[in-house]
Structures are given as C-alpha cells and as structure tokens.
Design an enzyme around this catalytic site. Structure first.
Site, PDB file in Angstrom:
ATOM      1  N   ARG A 236      72.097 -60.087 -18.335  1.00  0.00           N
ATOM      2  CA  ARG A 236      72.087 -60.736 -19.342  1.00  0.00           C
ATOM      3  C   ARG A 236      70.492 -61.281 -19.434  1.00  0.00           C
ATOM      4  O   ARG A 236      69.903 -61.619 -18.398  1.00  0.00           O
ATOM      5  CB  ARG A 236      72.853 -62.370 -19.340  1.00  0.00           C
ATOM      6  CG  ARG A 236      74.393 -62.099 -19.746  1.00  0.00           C
ATOM      7  CD  ARG A 236      74.625 -61.808 -21.267  1.00  0.00           C
ATOM      8  NE  ARG A 236      75.803 -61.577 -21.648  1.00  0.00           N
ATOM      9  CZ  ARG A 236      76.342 -60.419 -21.712  1.00  0.00           C
ATOM     10  NH1 ARG A 236      75.645 -59.232 -21.352  1.00  0.00           N
ATOM     11  NH2 ARG A 236      77.739 -60.498 -22.149  1.00  0.00           N
ATOM     12  N   GLU A 265      68.628 -61.102 -29.175  1.00  0.00           N
ATOM     13  CA  GLU A 265      69.034 -59.612 -29.369  1.00  0.00           C
ATOM     14  C   GLU A 265      69.134 -59.300 -30.776  1.00  0.00           C
ATOM     15  O   GLU A 265      70.026 -60.199 -31.262  1.00  0.00           O
ATOM     16  CB  GLU A 265      70.048 -59.213 -28.521  1.00  0.00           C
ATOM     17  CG  GLU A 265      69.779 -59.330 -27.127  1.00  0.00           C
ATOM     18  CD  GLU A 265      70.948 -58.879 -26.069  1.00  0.00           C
ATOM     19  OE1 GLU A 265      72.044 -58.502 -26.564  1.00  0.00           O
ATOM     20  OE2 GLU A 265      70.644 -58.601 -24.882  1.00  0.00           O
ATOM     21  N   HIS A 283      70.865 -53.009 -25.262  1.00  0.00           N
ATOM     22  CA  HIS A 283      72.195 -53.731 -25.023  1.00  0.00           C
ATOM     23  C   HIS A 283      73.152 -52.516 -24.705  1.00  0.00           C
ATOM     24  O   HIS A 283      74.326 -52.670 -25.479  1.00  0.00           O
ATOM     25  CB  HIS A 283      72.589 -54.942 -25.504  1.00  0.00           C
ATOM     26  CG  HIS A 283      73.783 -55.845 -24.870  1.00  0.00           C
ATOM     27  ND1 HIS A 283      73.589 -56.978 -24.903  1.00  0.00           N
ATOM     28  CD2 HIS A 283      74.507 -55.394 -23.807  1.00  0.00           C
ATOM     29  CE1 HIS A 283      74.611 -57.610 -24.240  1.00  0.00           C
ATOM     30  NE2 HIS A 283      75.391 -56.578 -23.540  1.00  0.00           N
TER      31      HIS A 283
HETATM   32  O1  LIG Z   1      79.511 -58.346 -21.244  1.00  0.00           O
HETATM   33  C1  LIG Z   1      79.623 -57.228 -21.614  1.00  0.00           C
HETATM   34  O2  LIG Z   1      80.900 -56.919 -21.532  1.00  0.00           O
HETATM   35  C2  LIG Z   1      78.454 -56.381 -21.894  1.00  0.00           C
HETATM   36  O3  LIG Z   1      77.318 -56.927 -21.857  1.00  0.00           O
HETATM   37  C3  LIG Z   1      78.626 -55.464 -23.082  1.00  0.00           C
HETATM   38  O4  LIG Z   1      78.630 -56.031 -24.129  1.00  0.00           O
HETATM   39  P1  LIG Z   1      79.038 -55.476 -25.816  1.00  0.00           P
HETATM   40  O5  LIG Z   1      80.597 -55.485 -25.628  1.00  0.00           O
HETATM   41  O6  LIG Z   1      78.644 -56.394 -26.735  1.00  0.00           O
HETATM   42  O7  LIG Z   1      78.514 -54.062 -25.552  1.00  0.00           O
END
Ligand SMILES: O=C(O)[C@H](O)COP(=O)(O)O
Length: 438
Positions: A236, A265, A283
């Site tokens: 994170r 983000e 991400h």
């Molecule tokens: O917490 C999560 O599962 C990951 O960071 C992935 O996030 P996302 O589903 O937005 O890609």
C-alpha cells in the site's frame, strides 16, 4: 442464521465476469457501472442491497450513510482500506473480502520488481526502444547471496520469501503476529526492525496500511539501512514515506525502488515515477487473469452463501443488527467476583461473539477452536509481546480479533493452535486473561 435479502448488486469496478454470472445464476440482479464520481456513487448506491468493489472505489462514510438499503460491501481482493469499515459496522453493513485470491499474483509481481531492480530491465528496455545499445550503463548486481528483508510475513511475504530463496537470497524478516518458528520453517529468520534495517540489500513490505505501518520506511529508518538499499512496495502507498524515499534516492542512500502502489492513485506528483532509479506499475499486483478469476468468483460465492444462510466467509465486519432477524442474545458470566457481559448470535450453526464487556469486535469472533480472551490497555506493543510469550510456550496465533474502539482497557480475542499450559505467562502483559476450547 436468518436469511439476508440481497436482490440487487452494484459492481463499481472491473471485476471478473464470473462474479456477475454467479450472482445472476442465483437470482440477484447485477448492474455494472465503472468510474463513477463520488456524487454519482452516492446517488446510485441508494438502490442496491450489495456493492462489489476493488481498490479504486472509495466507500467513504458519506457513501455508506447514503446507502439506505445496503447490506453488504464485497471487496473482490484483499485490502479494505478503501472502505470505511467502522462506518459500515455502525450502519449494520457487512464488509467481506477475498483474502487469498491474489496472494500468488502479488508475490510474483514483487519478485518481478526485485529482479528488474537488480538488472535494470525496464530502463534497458526503454533505452533499446530509443535506438540505443548501451551495455555499460546498465551494469547490474546478482541477487545470489544478497539479503532480502521482508516486513510483513503473512501470505504474500511467505510466497515472496520462498521464491527469492530459489535465487540464493538470504531472507530475513519481521512480523508482529507470525511466530519466529513458523517463519523459520519457510526459511525466514525473524528479528527486530532495528536489527533488520542495516543487514538488507533489498527490502520489501507486505503489511496492511494502518497507523503503525504508515511511514515504516522514513528518513530515520532509511538512515539505518545499508547505503544503496533497494526497496519494493507492492502493498500500500504510504508504508514507505514517499518524500523520504525521494530524498533517499537523491542522496544515493536508496539505490532503487520498485513501486506498484502510491499514496494517491494515480499519483499527481510524478517525482518518484520519473526518477531514473524508480521502476513502477499502476497497482498491478492483483491484475492477472488467475487472481481476478479467483477474487471475482470468491466474492460472488461468499455473497450467495450469505443469502443462503451459510457461513460468513471473509467477513471483516458484522454489526449485531446487520441481519435484523438473526438469533442474537446476551449473556452475563460472573468469574472471580467480576461480571462479564457478552452478546452474539448464531450463524450457520456457529456461535458468534460480537461484543464482550463493552468491546465491540471489528471482526465477528467464531466461537470454535482454542480461544484466548485478553483484557489490556490498547497498546500497539501488546500483540508482539503476547505473540512472543505464546511462542515461548509453543503456541501459535491463528487468528486475532481487535475491538473497534481502542481507548482504555479493551478485550481482544486470539485463536490459538493449542491451549496454554499456564496462563501465568501472560499475566504480566494483561489485566485479565481467560482461555477456552470449544
Ligand atoms: O488489496 C488488494 O487486493 C490488491 O491491492 C489489489 O487491488 P485491486 O483489486 O484494486 O487490483
């Protein structure tokens, strides 16, 4: 458990089509609407019983308070930091995630960034695309024999460790919950952060973002690291302080960073992204076909199970009033001249504890297995100290439930691998302690 009526679900992000298909096969009407602004979501959410999100939808208290019919927020993924879980709990809305669906994908991306950092693969690719053939500029260093520090030894930290050991890296780590003997069984030597920082050639973080992990790597901790340490954050944004990271990159204290996540983000401030020693992704940790299929399917099945009165798999919050009709009750027990009040319910045949003497659990506690109840003043050091005392008695922590409110003396519930022989080992750390096997 009495039925929870979910007739309509809004999916507000790109979630695998299996999610929609499973919900519809079970008679639930599904609407998919992506990229909604906050006001649009607030206007839209009124009509739905369920909401399925990933990490981009900010389910704030404003959204939750506008959600007159909402009974469940399903997170197709792991982190629920984009959901105001406390506001949901107060409103009786269940929050569920799919904690294991993207473990392997997140671990693999972490390994990819570690490898790319060691050999400058993205920078060399960019240079080639610009028509260059520069073999000197991209001199790398082997991972073999280097030390990888893993902060956070949960599911993802473990998978990263075992993969990077295959490259001959020595893996050391820190985690307040996973006992050292457990991480040692998969090749990670645990130590305090103070001991860890100066030993690492590479550091990767795999913790949730919470008050104790914000800015874990900061000016002070970077200064304790080896000059040129390389860092990876696929967890994170904010666990590595972004301004401190930029300063460390500019001074050379940090030799490179692999970033998949950012405080904002997409990041408006591009200083890190544009730094020559930073490689970054938007991400993408969970963005694989396999992870998305698992998370989409898991969250849909969990919602269907809930509608069909089966278990609340993956529930991270539950309010006593969430279902309205579920059997619930209060008991008062007297021990050692003190009275303890507990309230809970029965779900899928399993008794669930929701509150113990004023402490409302953030996660409903399934009253099964070996359970330890601790009353102590809220202190971030409590869990590591308790984990250490349990480990010295050969007992592992299997689950941990903390209260919503962290002021004064509060109750915690800890799932154990076995009951403690002697509760006295915990007495110096807590005000009250009891254990039972159910
Ligand atoms: O917490 C999560 O599962 C990951 O960071 C992935 O996030 P996302 O589903 O937005 O890609």
């Amino acid at each position: 458990m009495a039925p929870i009526c979910i007739k309509t679900v809004l999916i507000s992000e790109s979630v695998d089509p299996r999610c929609r298909a499973i919900l519809e096969e079970n008679g639930i009407r599904v609407t998919e609407k992506q990229n909604m602004k906050k006001e649009e979501l607030i206007a839209e959410i009124k009509d739905y019983d369920g909401l399925v999100v990933r990490s981009a939808t900010k389910v704030t208290a404003d959204v939750i308070n506008a959600a007159d019919n909402l009974k469940i927020i399903g997170r197709a993924g792991t982190g629920v930091d984009n959901v105001d879980v406390d506001a949901a709990t107060k409103k009786g809305i269940i929050v569920m995630n799919t904690p294991s669906g993207n473990t392997i994908s997140a671990a693999e991306l972490t390994c990819a960034l570690l490898m790319s950092l060691s050999r400058n693969v993205p920078q060399a690719t960019m240079s080639m695309k610009q028509g260059n053939w520069d073999r000197k500029k991209f001199m790398g260093a082997e991972l073999y024999g280097k030390v990888l520090g893993i902060v956070g030894l949960g599911r993802i930290g473990k998978e990263v460790a075992t993969r990077m050991q295959a490259f001959g890296m020595r893996t050391i780590g820190y985690d307040p919950i996973t006992p050292p003997e457990v991480s040692a069984s998969w090749g990670v030597e645990q130590m305090s952060l103070e001991k860890l920082w100066p030993q690492c050639d590479y550091i990767t973080v795999h913790t949730p973002l919470m008050p104790s992990t914000v800015g874990l790597l900061n000016d002070e901790t970077f200064a304790k690291c080896k000059t040129g340490v390389k860092v990876v954050n696929c967890a994170r944004g904010g666990i590595i302080d972004e301004e401190a990271l930029l300063r460390a990159l500019e001074s050379g204290q940090c030799g490179g960073a692999g970033l998949d996540v950012f405080i904002e983000e997409p990041p408006k401030n591009r200083s890190l992204v544009n730094h020559p020693n930073v490689i970054s992704c938007p991400h993408l940790g969970a963005s694989t076909k396999e992870a998305q299929a698992r998370c989409g399917e898991d969250i849909a099945l969990q919602i269907v199970d809930m509608v069909n009165c089966k278990n609340l798999v993956g529930a991270v919050s539950l309010n006593p009033d969430a279902t309205g009709k579920q059997p619930s009750g209060n008991v008062e027990a007297v021990a050692d001249g003190r009275s303890y009040k507990a309230s809970g319910s029965v779900q899928g045949g399993v008794p669930i504890l929701l509150e113990l003497s004023g402490s409302v659990f953030r996660q409903p506690v399934s009253l099964t297995g070996n359970l330890l109840f601790l009353q102590a003043s809220a202190d971030p050091q409590l869990l590591p100290s308790v984990a250490g005392a349990l480990a010295s008695e050969g007992v592992r922590i299997e689950s941990f439930s903390a209260p919503v409110d962290h002021t004064g003396d509060v109750w915690y519930c800890v799932g154990l691998s076995s009951l403690l022989q002697d509760l006295n080992v915990l007495k110096p750390l807590v005000k009250n302690v009891a254990q039972l096997s159910i």
